[in-house]
Design an enzyme around this catalytic site. Structure first.
Site, short mmCIF file in Angstrom:
data_model
loop_
_atom_site.label_atom_id
_atom_site.label_comp_id
_atom_site.label_asym_id
_atom_site.label_seq_id
_atom_site.Cartn_x
_atom_site.Cartn_y
_atom_site.Cartn_z
N GLY A 49 -24.97 3.41 5.87
CA GLY A 49 -24.50 4.37 4.86
C GLY A 49 -23.11 4.87 5.19
O GLY A 49 -22.45 4.32 6.07
N ASN A 50 -22.67 5.88 4.48
CA ASN A 50 -21.38 6.49 4.80
C ASN A 50 -21.45 7.99 4.52
O ASN A 50 -22.47 8.48 4.05
CB ASN A 50 -20.24 5.81 4.03
CG ASN A 50 -20.39 5.96 2.54
OD1 ASN A 50 -20.26 7.04 2.00
ND2 ASN A 50 -20.70 4.85 1.86
N ARG A 51 -20.38 8.69 4.83
CA ARG A 51 -20.43 10.16 4.83
C ARG A 51 -20.15 10.79 3.46
O ARG A 51 -20.02 12.00 3.36
CB ARG A 51 -19.45 10.70 5.86
CG ARG A 51 -19.91 10.46 7.28
CD ARG A 51 -18.86 10.90 8.28
NE ARG A 51 -18.38 12.24 8.00
CZ ARG A 51 -17.15 12.66 8.24
NH1 ARG A 51 -16.27 11.83 8.76
NH2 ARG A 51 -16.80 13.89 7.97
#
Ligand code: CTP
Length: 397
Positions: free
Chosen positions: A208-210
């Protein structure tokens, strides 16, 4: 602009309350129907009779007064209004609105309305500068309220500083501007993507990412407020669904690509605010991967570039997260992905980008115009992006 519009004017208990009579008078002269709601404290500074005489409308002061029918009519005011203006707004009322308190008619109406709300604060300089007040104002701004900032000058206390109610001219101008924008995207269909995609590794893990999704959600909400029909294609986020927006939930880049392709078939604009994974695991393990070996290598393959590949006759807006040579890098992406507008944020600035409510962006359009915006709330940035889209959808004569 104001003719045939209904303005709810909220007046609160500041010494500047007497100026609300002039504001009401200006609005009435411009053709607006002005419905006044006064807090109890406001009635100590200016009489309801003054406002009633100016507006030729009953003035609401008490939610439970005998002479006022307590009926859904009150909520009808929240529904019928085109714009709400609270001038002057005290620190106390600003705090209550930020907390969603509805213990009087003004608080209830603000909470119940979907119309834009404008706040013109007026208070003592120390109260205005107090971090609590500043935090409350920031909270309201982030929710889409428009501020008419107080002016610098001599205050009722005798002190000199920021806290005077803004000039009446400026307040009226703001009401006009807000009304002007309140429906400028009516009839247009806008697709917005938001959040960070999740690429599964096995049944319990993903890459995932932020991205928090806050920027895309602010755009979707703001476009909806301005009358557009909005489809929000959202990767997983921890945000409430915006009211009035058609939300399509996706997880992976591939799902987002399919949802975008379907939605743009009938769209006038696409705004890709989502942080789409550039790579996905080459294979997704069917069972949970056990920690049996001391190291693990995942093979990744590129995902499709949704923005670069999507085709059609609509305004195309992309985002770019940059840390150096911001304008040059963003321009390259604009050309490569054939965009009308690219929004770049400087990810080296802690107040900009992931998770926070503010953003500092530069807008670059395909005609070469570069606009460096100051640090703004994401809601304000959304407004600027939509202004550019509105220009492209309905060019000025
Ligand atoms: N985007 C997309 N599909 C992808 C990757 C990105 O549609 N697979 C979109 C994003 O939603 C965003 C823009 O393209 O609007 C970002 O472009 P990208 O080239 O990925 O730039 P950065 O995220 O800034 O990353 P990098 O500089 O590493 O290429």
């Amino acid at each position: 602009m104001l003719a045939k519009k209904t303005v709810v004017l909220g007046i609160t208990g500041s010494i500047a309350a007497y100026k609300a009579a002039e504001i009401a008078s200006r609005l009435v002269k411009a053709g607006a129907t002005v419905e006044v709601i006064m807090t109890e404290a406001a009635t100590k500074f200016v009489t309801p009779l003054t406002l009633r005489s100016i507006t030729h409308r009953p003035v609401v002061t008490d939610m439970f007064a005998d002479n006022i029918e307590y009926s859904p009519e009150h909520i009808a005011l929240a529904e019928a209004v085109d714009v709400m203006l609270i001038a002057p707004a005290t620190a106390n009322v600003i705090a209550k609105l930020a907390a969603g308190i509805a213990d009087d008619m003004l608080g209830s109406t603000v909470l119940a309305t979907k119309a834009p709300v404008i706040i013109a604060p007026a208070m003592n300089v120390n109260m205005f500068q107090n971090p609590v007040t500043q935090q409350n104002l920031a909270e309201l701004k982030a929710r889409g309220f428009t501020m008419v900032d107080p002016a610098y000058g001599r205050l009722a206390s005798g002190k000199v500083g920021v806290g005077r109610l803004a000039e009446i001219e400026q307040i009226i101008d703001t009401v006009e501007q807000v009304l002007n924008k309140s429906n400028d995207l009516a009839g247009w269909r806008i697709v917005v993507t938001a959040g960070g995609t999740q690429e599964p590794i096995d049944p319990v893990r993903h890459i995932g990412n932020r991205s928090s999704g806050k920027m895309g959600y602010a755009i979707a909400e703001s476009a909806c407020d301005r009358g557009a029909k909005v489809i929000l294609i959202s990767a997983p986020v921890a945000l409430p669904e915006p009211a009035g927006v058609d939300v399509i939930k996706v997880k992976t880049a591939a799902e987002m690509k399919a949802a975008v392709a379907k939605a743009v078939a009938k769209a006038d604009a696409l705004i890709m605010a989502a942080a789409v994974a550039d790579y996905q695991p080459k294979e997704v393990a069917k069972a949970k991967i056990k920690k049996t070996s001391p190291s693990l290598t995942l093979a990744l393959v590129r995902t499709a570039d949704i923005l670069a590949e999507v085709k059609g006759n609509f305004v195309k807006v992309g985002f770019a997260a940059e840390s150096e040579d911001i304008v040059a890098n963003a321009r390259q992406k604009l050309v490569k992905k054939q965009l009308d507008l690219i929004v770049t944020n400087d990810i080296t600035d802690p107040k900009s980008g992931f998770g926070v409510d503010t953003n500092k962006v530069t807008l670059i359009d395909r005609d070469g115009k570069v606009e460096n915006l100051p640090l703004l709330t994401k809601r304000e940035v959304a407004g600027k992006i939509l202004d550019r889209i509105a220009e492209r959808l309905c060019p000025k004569p």
